[in-house]
Write a protein that holds these residues in place. Structure first.
Motif, PDB file in Angstrom:
ATOM      1  N   LEU A  10      72.445 -52.733  42.380  1.00 10.54           N
ATOM      2  CA  LEU A  10      72.188 -52.822  43.820  1.00 10.54           C
ATOM      3  C   LEU A  10      70.694 -52.892  44.110  1.00 10.54           C
ATOM      4  CD1 LEU A  10      74.795 -50.281  45.252  1.00 10.54           C
ATOM      5  CD2 LEU A  10      74.771 -52.749  45.628  1.00 10.54           C
ATOM      6  N   LEU A  11      69.910 -52.080  43.395  1.00 14.99           N
ATOM      7  CA  LEU A  11      68.456 -52.102  43.574  1.00 14.99           C
ATOM      8  C   LEU A  11      67.892 -53.471  43.242  1.00 14.99           C
ATOM      9  CD1 LEU A  11      65.584 -50.991  43.895  1.00 14.99           C
ATOM     10  CD2 LEU A  11      65.796 -50.009  41.593  1.00 14.99           C
ATOM     11  N   VAL A  12      68.322 -54.036  42.125  1.00 11.36           N
ATOM     12  CA  VAL A  12      67.822 -55.351  41.721  1.00 11.36           C
ATOM     13  C   VAL A  12      68.163 -56.401  42.768  1.00 11.36           C
ATOM     14  CG1 VAL A  12      68.190 -57.211  40.046  1.00 11.36           C
ATOM     15  CG2 VAL A  12      67.764 -54.884  39.244  1.00 11.36           C
ATOM     16  N   ARG A  13      69.389 -56.383  43.265  1.00  9.98           N
ATOM     17  CA  ARG A  13      69.811 -57.371  44.262  1.00  9.98           C
ATOM     18  C   ARG A  13      69.051 -57.193  45.577  1.00  9.98           C
ATOM     19  NH1 ARG A  13      74.622 -60.188  43.320  1.00  9.98           N
ATOM     20  NH2 ARG A  13      75.631 -59.678  41.348  1.00  9.98           N
ATOM     21  N   GLN A  14      68.847 -55.933  45.993  1.00  9.18           N
ATOM     22  CA  GLN A  14      68.127 -55.702  47.251  1.00  9.18           C
ATOM     23  C   GLN A  14      66.661 -56.056  47.103  1.00  9.18           C
ATOM     24  OE1 GLN A  14      69.871 -55.180  49.766  1.00  9.18           O
ATOM     25  NE2 GLN A  14      68.419 -54.691  51.405  1.00  9.18           N
ATOM     26  N   LEU A  15      66.098 -55.786  45.948  1.00 10.68           N
ATOM     27  CA  LEU A  15      64.697 -56.124  45.696  1.00 10.68           C
ATOM     28  C   LEU A  15      64.498 -57.633  45.675  1.00 10.68           C
ATOM     29  CD1 LEU A  15      61.983 -54.823  45.241  1.00 10.68           C
ATOM     30  CD2 LEU A  15      62.517 -54.660  42.800  1.00 10.68           C
ATOM     31  N   ASP A  16      65.479 -58.347  45.165  1.00  5.34           N
ATOM     32  CA  ASP A  16      65.436 -59.815  45.195  1.00  5.34           C
ATOM     33  C   ASP A  16      65.331 -60.333  46.626  1.00  5.34           C
ATOM     34  OD1 ASP A  16      65.372 -60.992  42.665  1.00  5.34           O
ATOM     35  OD2 ASP A  16      67.493 -60.607  42.315  1.00  5.34           O
ATOM     36  N   HIS A  17      65.973 -59.631  47.557  1.00  7.55           N
ATOM     37  CA  HIS A  17      65.904 -60.025  48.966  1.00  7.55           C
ATOM     38  C   HIS A  17      64.620 -59.541  49.614  1.00  7.55           C
ATOM     39  CE1 HIS A  17      66.890 -60.298  53.245  1.00  7.55           C
ATOM     40  NE2 HIS A  17      66.543 -59.033  53.331  1.00  7.55           N
ATOM     41  N   TRP A  18      64.238 -58.281  49.344  1.00  5.35           N
ATOM     42  CA  TRP A  18      63.121 -57.657  50.060  1.00  5.35           C
ATOM     43  C   TRP A  18      61.757 -58.196  49.639  1.00  5.35           C
ATOM     44  CZ3 TRP A  18      59.098 -54.630  48.111  1.00  5.35           C
ATOM     45  CH2 TRP A  18      58.286 -53.996  49.071  1.00  5.35           C
ATOM     46  N   LEU A  19      61.536 -58.357  48.353  1.00  3.01           N
ATOM     47  CA  LEU A  19      60.191 -58.646  47.867  1.00  3.01           C
ATOM     48  C   LEU A  19      59.614 -59.964  48.386  1.00  3.01           C
ATOM     49  CD1 LEU A  19      57.828 -57.704  46.222  1.00  3.01           C
ATOM     50  CD2 LEU A  19      58.923 -58.623  44.163  1.00  3.01           C
ATOM     51  N   PRO A  20      60.328 -61.088  48.296  1.00  2.00           N
ATOM     52  CA  PRO A  20      59.727 -62.321  48.829  1.00  2.00           C
ATOM     53  C   PRO A  20      59.451 -62.257  50.321  1.00  2.00           C
ATOM     54  CG  PRO A  20      62.020 -62.683  48.209  1.00  2.00           C
ATOM     55  CD  PRO A  20      61.641 -61.347  47.676  1.00  2.00           C
ATOM     56  N   ALA A  21      60.331 -61.596  51.082  1.00  2.00           N
ATOM     57  CA  ALA A  21      60.102 -61.470  52.524  1.00  2.00           C
ATOM     58  C   ALA A  21      58.887 -60.602  52.801  1.00  2.00           C
ATOM     59  CB  ALA A  21      61.345 -60.879  53.200  1.00  2.00           C
ATOM     60  N   ALA A  22      58.710 -59.516  52.043  1.00  2.00           N
ATOM     61  CA  ALA A  22      57.564 -58.638  52.240  1.00  2.00           C
ATOM     62  C   ALA A  22      56.261 -59.341  51.904  1.00  2.00           C
ATOM     63  CB  ALA A  22      57.724 -57.384  51.375  1.00  2.00           C
ATOM     64  N   LEU A  23      56.243 -60.121  50.831  1.00  2.00           N
ATOM     65  CA  LEU A  23      55.031 -60.822  50.419  1.00  2.00           C
ATOM     66  C   LEU A  23      54.660 -61.928  51.404  1.00  2.00           C
ATOM     67  CD1 LEU A  23      55.709 -61.085  46.579  1.00  2.00           C
ATOM     68  CD2 LEU A  23      54.151 -59.512  47.749  1.00  2.00           C
ATOM     69  N   GLN A  24      55.674 -62.492  52.046  1.00  2.00           N
ATOM     70  CA  GLN A  24      55.405 -63.518  53.047  1.00  2.00           C
ATOM     71  C   GLN A  24      54.905 -62.907  54.346  1.00  2.00           C
ATOM     72  OE1 GLN A  24      58.841 -65.834  54.169  1.00  2.00           O
ATOM     73  NE2 GLN A  24      57.611 -67.538  54.903  1.00  2.00           N
ATOM     74  N   ARG A  25      55.355 -61.697  54.618  1.00  2.00           N
ATOM     75  CA  ARG A  25      55.050 -61.064  55.899  1.00  2.00           C
ATOM     76  C   ARG A  25      53.653 -60.454  55.931  1.00  2.00           C
ATOM     77  NH1 ARG A  25      58.895 -58.510  59.554  1.00  2.00           N
ATOM     78  NH2 ARG A  25      57.803 -57.166  61.024  1.00  2.00           N
ATOM     79  N   ALA A  26      53.180 -59.900  54.803  1.00  2.00           N
ATOM     80  CA  ALA A  26      51.930 -59.141  54.796  1.00  2.00           C
ATOM     81  C   ALA A  26      51.192 -59.349  53.477  1.00  2.00           C
ATOM     82  CB  ALA A  26      52.219 -57.654  55.011  1.00  2.00           C
ATOM     83  N   ARG A  27      49.924 -58.980  53.472  1.00  2.00           N
ATOM     84  CA  ARG A  27      49.102 -59.135  52.270  1.00  2.00           C
ATOM     85  C   ARG A  27      49.240 -57.938  51.327  1.00  2.00           C
ATOM     86  NH1 ARG A  27      45.924 -63.427  52.496  1.00  2.00           N
ATOM     87  NH2 ARG A  27      44.682 -62.674  50.739  1.00  2.00           N
ATOM     88  N   ARG A  28      49.878 -56.872  51.801  1.00  2.00           N
ATOM     89  CA  ARG A  28      50.119 -55.724  50.929  1.00  2.00           C
ATOM     90  C   ARG A  28      51.498 -55.152  51.218  1.00  2.00           C
ATOM     91  NH1 ARG A  28      49.247 -50.620  53.370  1.00  2.00           N
ATOM     92  NH2 ARG A  28      48.470 -50.753  55.526  1.00  2.00           N
ATOM     93  N   ALA A  29      52.083 -54.541  50.218  1.00  2.00           N
ATOM     94  CA  ALA A  29      53.403 -53.935  50.362  1.00  2.00           C
ATOM     95  C   ALA A  29      53.539 -52.842  49.311  1.00  2.00           C
ATOM     96  CB  ALA A  29      54.506 -54.983  50.192  1.00  2.00           C
ATOM     97  N   THR A  30      54.521 -51.958  49.522  1.00  2.00           N
ATOM     98  CA  THR A  30      54.736 -50.841  48.606  1.00  2.00           C
ATOM     99  C   THR A  30      56.202 -50.739  48.240  1.00  2.00           C
ATOM    100  OG1 THR A  30      52.901 -49.589  49.589  1.00  2.00           O
ATOM    101  CG2 THR A  30      54.475 -48.347  48.273  1.00  2.00           C
TER     102      THR A  30
END
Length: 296
Positions: A10-30
């Protein structure tokens, strides 16, 4: 396969969704990973996903916090994976239990930027939830023991969309309660899709905390609709007539089901004469009003 393995998937699948959106939205993420038990497998899986998005990290800064207690080999194992990641990724391994996450997030400057936190074995205390909710936007996967609903605490902490599900393994292993809080409809949709897409032969079934019968549900792309039918009828009994859109939102947030599952359940209820629709003809669009049929 254990509940731990299902949670990693579940973590891997959610991270697949979250990470590209976060990188597109902002210059930093955690990305924050906090574990009360062994953290290596989950952290390694998460960093593996990060490595797949290396080309999108240029010009961005991703901080990965790994918080765990009593795993002496963790820094070595994480260090081996970290060595394969681009310099845009900063990995920090911190010793401690999940209740130290607020301090770690503050030290990392996580507030005000996209944040995905995974807390496995922690309690939903106000300080922890508030620290995670300081992300803009913030998402939280919280795994704990069953026995109480996580939704009220998640909502009160500032996550307008929240859902929960019990993971029940075969045999005598204990069940786990997974709560998810977010402000993103797409994030919620992705989590729900991931729930029903994990390995159906994992030996784990789901229980909907909102289902008074406690029926166990097999994992699969087309989950059994019976409990959702009952929960939709109960919601109509409490609230009166509701639109299809409102019932879809109810299914997504108040049950283990997806919004799309509500449509299938409503078609079945209409065919059985348990509910009526207004208007009667046409497709089952979002503005169609559904009413429960009163029985004598």
């Amino acid at each position: 396969m254990s509940t731990d393995a299902v949670l990693r998937e579940l973590l891997v699948r959610q991270l697949d969704h979250w990470l590209p959106a976060a990188l597109q939205r902002a210059r930093r993420a955690t990305l924050a990973l906090a574990y009360a038990g062994n953290a290596a497998a989950g952290a390694e899986a998460a960093l593996g996903v990060v490595g797949e998005f290396a080309d999108r990290l240029r010009g961005r800064r991703l901080t990965v916090l790994v918080l765990a207690d009593g795993d002496a080999d963790l820094p070595t194992r994480i260090g081996a994976v970290e060595a394969t990641l681009p310099a845009d990724v900063a990995v920090h391994v911190v010793s401690g239990r999940p209740d130290r996450l607020p301090v770690a997030l503050k030290a990392a400057g996580a507030a005000g930027a996209p944040l995905l936190a995974v807390v496995d074995g922690g309690e939903p205390d106000r300080a922890l939830l508030a620290a995670v909710a300081s992300g803009r936007p913030a998402e939280l996967l919280l795994v704990t023991e069953p026995g109480r609903s996580l939704r009220p605490a998640l909502t009160a902490a500032g996550f307008p969309l929240a859902t929960e599900v019990e993971l029940v393994p075969a045999g005598d292993a204990p069940a786990r309660l997974l709560g998810y809080g977010t402000g993103s409809d797409r994030g919620l949709e992705a989590l729900k899709e991931a729930l029903w897409a994990v390995d159906e032969f994992a030996g784990v079934r789901y229980r909907d905390p909102a289902d008074p019968t406690g029926r166990l549900l097999d994992i699969g792309p087309d989950p059994e609709p019976g409990p959702l039918r009952r929960e939709l009828l109960a919601e109509l009994g409490r609230s009166g007539p509701l639109t299809v859109t409102e019932l879809r939102r109810f299914a997504a947030t108040a049950t283990v089901y997806r919004a799309a599952d509500a449509n299938r359940a409503l078609v079945s209820l209409l065919d059985d004469g348990a509910v009526t629709r207004d208007p009667e003809p046409g497709r089952l669009g979002g503005d169609v009003v559904i009413s429960a049929v009163r029985t004598a």
